[in-house]
Design a protein around this motif. Structure first.
Motif, PDB file in Angstrom:
ATOM      1  N   ARG A 117      -7.271 -16.141 -12.175  1.00  0.00           N
ATOM      2  CA  ARG A 117      -6.360 -16.070 -10.866  1.00  0.00           C
ATOM      3  C   ARG A 117      -5.322 -16.289 -11.197  1.00  0.00           C
ATOM      4  O   ARG A 117      -3.914 -15.613 -10.628  1.00  0.00           O
ATOM      5  CB  ARG A 117      -7.324 -16.321  -9.360  1.00  0.00           C
ATOM      6  CG  ARG A 117      -6.537 -15.337  -8.231  1.00  0.00           C
ATOM      7  CD  ARG A 117      -6.563 -14.661  -8.332  1.00  0.00           C
ATOM      8  NE  ARG A 117      -5.978 -13.981  -6.964  1.00  0.00           N
ATOM      9  CZ  ARG A 117      -5.208 -12.840  -6.485  1.00  0.00           C
ATOM     10  NH1 ARG A 117      -5.872 -11.584  -7.755  1.00  0.00           N
ATOM     11  NH2 ARG A 117      -5.493 -12.284  -5.224  1.00  0.00           N
ATOM     12  N   PRO A 180      -8.092  -4.265 -11.458  1.00  0.00           N
ATOM     13  CA  PRO A 180      -7.252  -4.582 -10.332  1.00  0.00           C
ATOM     14  C   PRO A 180      -7.650  -4.043  -9.068  1.00  0.00           C
ATOM     15  O   PRO A 180      -6.795  -4.427  -7.784  1.00  0.00           O
ATOM     16  CB  PRO A 180      -5.323  -4.819 -10.798  1.00  0.00           C
ATOM     17  CG  PRO A 180      -5.832  -3.762 -11.961  1.00  0.00           C
ATOM     18  CD  PRO A 180      -7.381  -3.354 -12.239  1.00  0.00           C
ATOM     19  N   VAL A 183      -8.985  -5.620  -6.030  1.00  0.00           N
ATOM     20  CA  VAL A 183      -8.436  -6.207  -4.987  1.00  0.00           C
ATOM     21  C   VAL A 183      -7.344  -5.729  -4.173  1.00  0.00           C
ATOM     22  O   VAL A 183      -7.392  -6.641  -3.069  1.00  0.00           O
ATOM     23  CB  VAL A 183      -7.699  -7.438  -6.364  1.00  0.00           C
ATOM     24  CG1 VAL A 183      -6.748  -8.704  -5.530  1.00  0.00           C
ATOM     25  CG2 VAL A 183      -8.872  -8.192  -7.347  1.00  0.00           C
ATOM     26  N   ARG A 184      -6.767  -4.853  -5.021  1.00  0.00           N
ATOM     27  CA  ARG A 184      -5.773  -4.541  -4.290  1.00  0.00           C
ATOM     28  C   ARG A 184      -6.387  -3.472  -2.950  1.00  0.00           C
ATOM     29  O   ARG A 184      -5.979  -3.902  -1.417  1.00  0.00           O
ATOM     30  CB  ARG A 184      -5.393  -2.801  -4.626  1.00  0.00           C
ATOM     31  CG  ARG A 184      -4.383  -3.345  -5.804  1.00  0.00           C
ATOM     32  CD  ARG A 184      -3.793  -2.562  -6.816  1.00  0.00           C
ATOM     33  NE  ARG A 184      -2.775  -2.143  -5.664  1.00  0.00           N
ATOM     34  CZ  ARG A 184      -1.345  -1.281  -5.986  1.00  0.00           C
ATOM     35  NH1 ARG A 184      -1.719  -1.012  -7.492  1.00  0.00           N
ATOM     36  NH2 ARG A 184      -0.568  -0.584  -5.522  1.00  0.00           N
ATOM     37  N   ARG A 187      -7.568  -6.503  -0.487  1.00  0.00           N
ATOM     38  CA  ARG A 187      -6.271  -6.646  -0.085  1.00  0.00           C
ATOM     39  C   ARG A 187      -6.113  -5.480   1.618  1.00  0.00           C
ATOM     40  O   ARG A 187      -5.609  -5.844   2.615  1.00  0.00           O
ATOM     41  CB  ARG A 187      -5.057  -6.509  -0.157  1.00  0.00           C
ATOM     42  CG  ARG A 187      -5.298  -8.167  -1.391  1.00  0.00           C
ATOM     43  CD  ARG A 187      -3.983  -8.442  -2.315  1.00  0.00           C
ATOM     44  NE  ARG A 187      -2.840  -8.964  -0.913  1.00  0.00           N
ATOM     45  CZ  ARG A 187      -1.602  -9.308  -1.228  1.00  0.00           C
ATOM     46  NH1 ARG A 187      -1.678  -8.846  -3.077  1.00  0.00           N
ATOM     47  NH2 ARG A 187      -0.715 -10.072  -0.330  1.00  0.00           N
ATOM     48  N   CYS A 188      -5.790  -4.718   1.598  1.00  0.00           N
ATOM     49  CA  CYS A 188      -5.631  -3.411   2.024  1.00  0.00           C
ATOM     50  C   CYS A 188      -6.674  -3.697   3.034  1.00  0.00           C
ATOM     51  O   CYS A 188      -6.385  -2.709   4.634  1.00  0.00           O
ATOM     52  CB  CYS A 188      -5.578  -1.810   1.888  1.00  0.00           C
ATOM     53  SG  CYS A 188      -4.295  -1.567   1.089  1.00  0.00           S
TER      54      CYS A 188
ATOM     55  N   PHE B  58       2.717  -3.358  -1.457  1.00  0.00           N
ATOM     56  CA  PHE B  58       2.257  -4.048  -1.813  1.00  0.00           C
ATOM     57  C   PHE B  58       3.137  -4.709  -2.632  1.00  0.00           C
ATOM     58  O   PHE B  58       3.385  -4.775  -3.923  1.00  0.00           O
ATOM     59  CB  PHE B  58       1.172  -3.045  -2.948  1.00  0.00           C
ATOM     60  CG  PHE B  58       0.104  -3.184  -2.975  1.00  0.00           C
ATOM     61  CD1 PHE B  58      -0.913  -4.326  -2.754  1.00  0.00           C
ATOM     62  CD2 PHE B  58      -0.576  -1.782  -1.947  1.00  0.00           C
ATOM     63  CE1 PHE B  58      -2.409  -4.115  -2.324  1.00  0.00           C
ATOM     64  CE2 PHE B  58      -2.169  -1.693  -2.048  1.00  0.00           C
ATOM     65  CZ  PHE B  58      -2.791  -3.094  -1.762  1.00  0.00           C
ATOM     66  N   GLY B  75       3.506  -7.265   3.168  1.00  0.00           N
ATOM     67  CA  GLY B  75       1.813  -7.705   2.754  1.00  0.00           C
ATOM     68  C   GLY B  75       0.682  -6.135   3.252  1.00  0.00           C
ATOM     69  O   GLY B  75       1.393  -6.431   4.391  1.00  0.00           O
ATOM     70  N   PRO B  76       0.310  -6.309   1.877  1.00  0.00           N
ATOM     71  CA  PRO B  76      -0.892  -5.462   3.310  1.00  0.00           C
ATOM     72  C   PRO B  76      -1.167  -5.984   3.980  1.00  0.00           C
ATOM     73  O   PRO B  76      -1.320  -7.007   4.460  1.00  0.00           O
ATOM     74  CB  PRO B  76      -2.132  -4.952   1.633  1.00  0.00           C
ATOM     75  CG  PRO B  76      -0.915  -6.276   0.909  1.00  0.00           C
ATOM     76  CD  PRO B  76      -0.271  -7.242   1.356  1.00  0.00           C
ATOM     77  N   ARG B 282       1.717  -8.015  -8.771  1.00  0.00           N
ATOM     78  CA  ARG B 282       1.651  -8.011  -7.242  1.00  0.00           C
ATOM     79  C   ARG B 282       0.507  -8.231  -6.394  1.00  0.00           C
ATOM     80  O   ARG B 282       0.468  -8.335  -5.375  1.00  0.00           O
ATOM     81  CB  ARG B 282       2.251  -7.596  -6.650  1.00  0.00           C
ATOM     82  CG  ARG B 282       3.721  -7.953  -7.122  1.00  0.00           C
ATOM     83  CD  ARG B 282       5.286  -7.079  -6.415  1.00  0.00           C
ATOM     84  NE  ARG B 282       4.375  -6.800  -4.791  1.00  0.00           N
ATOM     85  CZ  ARG B 282       4.694  -8.196  -3.441  1.00  0.00           C
ATOM     86  NH1 ARG B 282       5.141  -9.241  -3.843  1.00  0.00           N
ATOM     87  NH2 ARG B 282       4.255  -7.735  -2.623  1.00  0.00           N
ATOM     88  N   LEU B 283      -0.131  -7.946  -7.222  1.00  0.00           N
ATOM     89  CA  LEU B 283      -1.970  -7.901  -6.551  1.00  0.00           C
ATOM     90  C   LEU B 283      -1.840  -8.831  -4.877  1.00  0.00           C
ATOM     91  O   LEU B 283      -2.847 -10.081  -5.347  1.00  0.00           O
ATOM     92  CB  LEU B 283      -2.932  -8.757  -7.472  1.00  0.00           C
ATOM     93  CG  LEU B 283      -3.201  -7.075  -8.844  1.00  0.00           C
ATOM     94  CD1 LEU B 283      -4.296  -7.505  -8.959  1.00  0.00           C
ATOM     95  CD2 LEU B 283      -3.666  -5.799  -7.732  1.00  0.00           C
TER      96      LEU B 283
END
Lengths: 289, 283
Positions: A117, A180, A183-184, A187-188, B58, B75-76, B282-283
């Protein structure tokens, strides 16, 4: 097998099915047994060869003169399993494997995750690991004896070293393959770093982690047995080497068989745990890898 | 989701994104009113997704501002739900666990989570599949779960990045209708990225056409079709007229994009790769 007998013996029991389907069912059952039967046959032939070679004390460059017969190994096994010293040897080896392997897992998996990470950590540690990794755990035996206050600790340390790198590097490699977009997506949905580790990265790398655990367990046994043969006062590796020194040749084979069985058992245990913790991985084949 | 004043306004003003010498998008201004359905359409690689990723949080703009309800995006966040082109369901979670994920992150209790997820899944006709793993679902069903998952936390805006691009034509139609049903029910703002003209017309209140790289807004069109939309509307004169205009606008841009590629292939490619790399970092 009983199913088959019923099928052949009492086709009238299922009058709706045509006779041909019974024959087909029997053929399918037989086909399914063919693989395991072949395997058993080969094992039986190997045992027979061992028996013949040792009974007739064959010697053609390879010498079977002193190699114990299957019967003598069996006799020494029945004697050994009633001897508490032998059980203690087995137990202590299992304890060393357990301790070293669990320590390697407890350190290797989190380290692999965080190194995967955080680039900075990876850049800092990976070169060091790459230098240390090619040194076989066995080569650490003298150093380990110097480092640790007790023999026990030094042997556990060797076992740890053997399994640590496969576990760490497989976890790290798995981290490189995590999609990836997952992970996005997390986060969303409001996931913070700790949740991303627990809910996304860890489950995503579990298949590779278990590959690492399986490889690590194999190397752990190799390292343990070598360390016990060199430095042990107890343990199944020590027992096997000691048997040679004391000219108790059947015990050598007994030790070897026990080491093999323990190795087989421990890797089966890892596969079972993997199967239990990754229910989504059962979909494709339905069986552990 | 409860609100006295309407929420979910998106304002993008003078948004630009540069990576070193390369400009991915420049001076993009657009807005989405609360409860409005807006599409971004343009040739592939034009930066439509860049805009969407900036609204999602993102990417940080190198120029201009990205605001949601007058607040700069930092940020998200679960306030802005996102549906990705690639099915982004967690393979190790069942359908229900996927839908519960956002609620779990909000700290909702287990039983409440379960009840909420079940309700949402039955609305989307997925209740029979709640214990399935994503791998066991078809592409259309996966994306349906993706939409439900994005909506579960009650976001103010829903961002969709070519969500139906990988689906066959029939499934895509069904998904479009489902999306409209959900949108009409929730009165949520939607920003939808697509390169499919018919899809953009069928779904949207307004459509922005984005130019080939560097991305800019080339045109803004209002869709005059009444709501609720029906499949037969694609045969109306209004639809045909709009489709003709969009085709023309996008054709120009696609040609320009291909010209660019021949003329400045290395530069533009490098820029896009860089954009991807930075996006990934940037994940």
């Amino acid at each position: 097998m009983p199913d088959m007998v019923i099928e052949i013996g009492a086709p009238v029991a299922a009058p709706l099915a045509p006779a041909g389907s019974h024959r087909a069912a029997v053929r399918t059952a037989l086909l399914r047994l063919r693989g395991p039967a072949l395997g058993l046959l080969t094992i039986a032939l190997a045992l027979l060869a061992w028996d013949l070679l040792t009974t007739y004390r064959v010697s053609f460059h390879i010498r079977f003169l002193n190699v114990p017969t299957p019967a003598s190994v069996l006799a020494s096994a029945s004697h050994a399993f009633s001897d508490p010293d032998f059980s203690y040897n087995l137990l202590i080896s299992c304890r060393r494997i357990g301790t070293g392997f669990l320590a390697a897992t407890a350190l290797g998996v989190p380290l692999g995750l965080t190194m995967g990470r955080w680039r900075l950590l990876r850049d800092a540690l990976l070169p060091l690991f790459e230098i240390v990794r090619p040194i076989p755990a066995i080569a650490w035996v003298p150093m380990s004896i110097m480092l640790w206050p007790s023999n026990e600790e030094s042997i556990v340390f060797i076992t740890f070293l053997g399994s640590f790198f496969p576990i760490l590097l497989n976890t790290l490699m798995g981290m490189g393959q995590v999609d990836p977009v997952l992970v996005r997506a997390a986060r969303c949905l409001g996931a913070k770093e700790v949740s991303i580790f627990r809910e996304v990265l860890l489950p995503a790398v579990l298949p590779q982690v278990f590959t690492g655990l399986a490889v690590g367990m194999g190397v752990a046994w190799v390292s343990l047995i070598a360390a016990e043969m060199i430095a042990g006062q107890f343990g199944i590796g020590y027992f096997t080497w000691e048997a040679y020194s004391l000219v108790q040749y059947p015990d050598i084979v007994l030790g070897m068989v026990c080491i093999g069985a323990l190795g087989l058992g421990s890797s089966a245990l890892i596969r079972l745990v993997g199967w239990l913790v990754m229910p989504w991985g059962r979909l494709a084949g339905g069986r552990p890898k | 989701m409860n609100s006295a004043s309407p929420r979910g306004r998106i304002d993008v003003a003078g948004f630009g994104l540069r990576f070193g010498q390369t400009t991915a998008v420049s001076d993009i201004s657009l807005h989405v009113k609360p409860g409005e359905f807006v599409s971004l359409i343009g040739p592939s690689g034009c930066g439509k997704s860049t805009v969407l990723n900036a609204v999602a949080g993102f990417l940080t703009p190198t120029a201009g501002r990205v605001l949601v309800d007058s607040e700069p995006v930092r940020g998200p966040s679960a306030d802005r739900g996102m549906v990705f082109q690639q099915y982004s369901l967690f393979p190790w979670k069942t359908v229900r666990e996927n839908v519960e994920f956002g609620l779990k992150m909000q700290g909702m209790g287990k039983s409440e989570r379960l009840a909420t997820a079940r309700t949402l899944l039955s609305v989307a006709g997925l209740h029979a599949f709640e214990n399935h793993y994503p791998e066991q679902l078809s592409g259309g069903m996966k994306q349906r779960v993706g939409i439900v998952r994005a909506l579960a936390t009650g976001p103010r805006v829903l961002l969709l990045d070519e969500p139906f691009g990988a689906l066959d034509a029939q499934t895509r139609m069904i998904m479009q209708e489902l999306l409209l049903d959900l949108w009409e029910g929730l009165k949520i703002s939607v920003l939808f990225v697509t390169h499919d003209i018919d899809e953009a017309i069928f779904l949207s209140d307004r459509i922005y056409v984005v130019t080939a790289a560097p991305g800019r807004i080339k045109a803004e069109l209002t869709v005059p079709l009444p709501r609720p939309r029906a499949a037969g509307m694609s045969e109306t004169a209004d639809f045909h007229h709009l489709r003709g205009r969009l085709l023309e606008l996008i054709r120009e841009e696609s040609l320009r994009a291909m010209g660019n590629e021949v003329a400045a292939q290395s530069g533009r490619r490098a820029g896009l790769d860089l954009a991807d790399a930075i996006g990934a970092a940037r994940l």
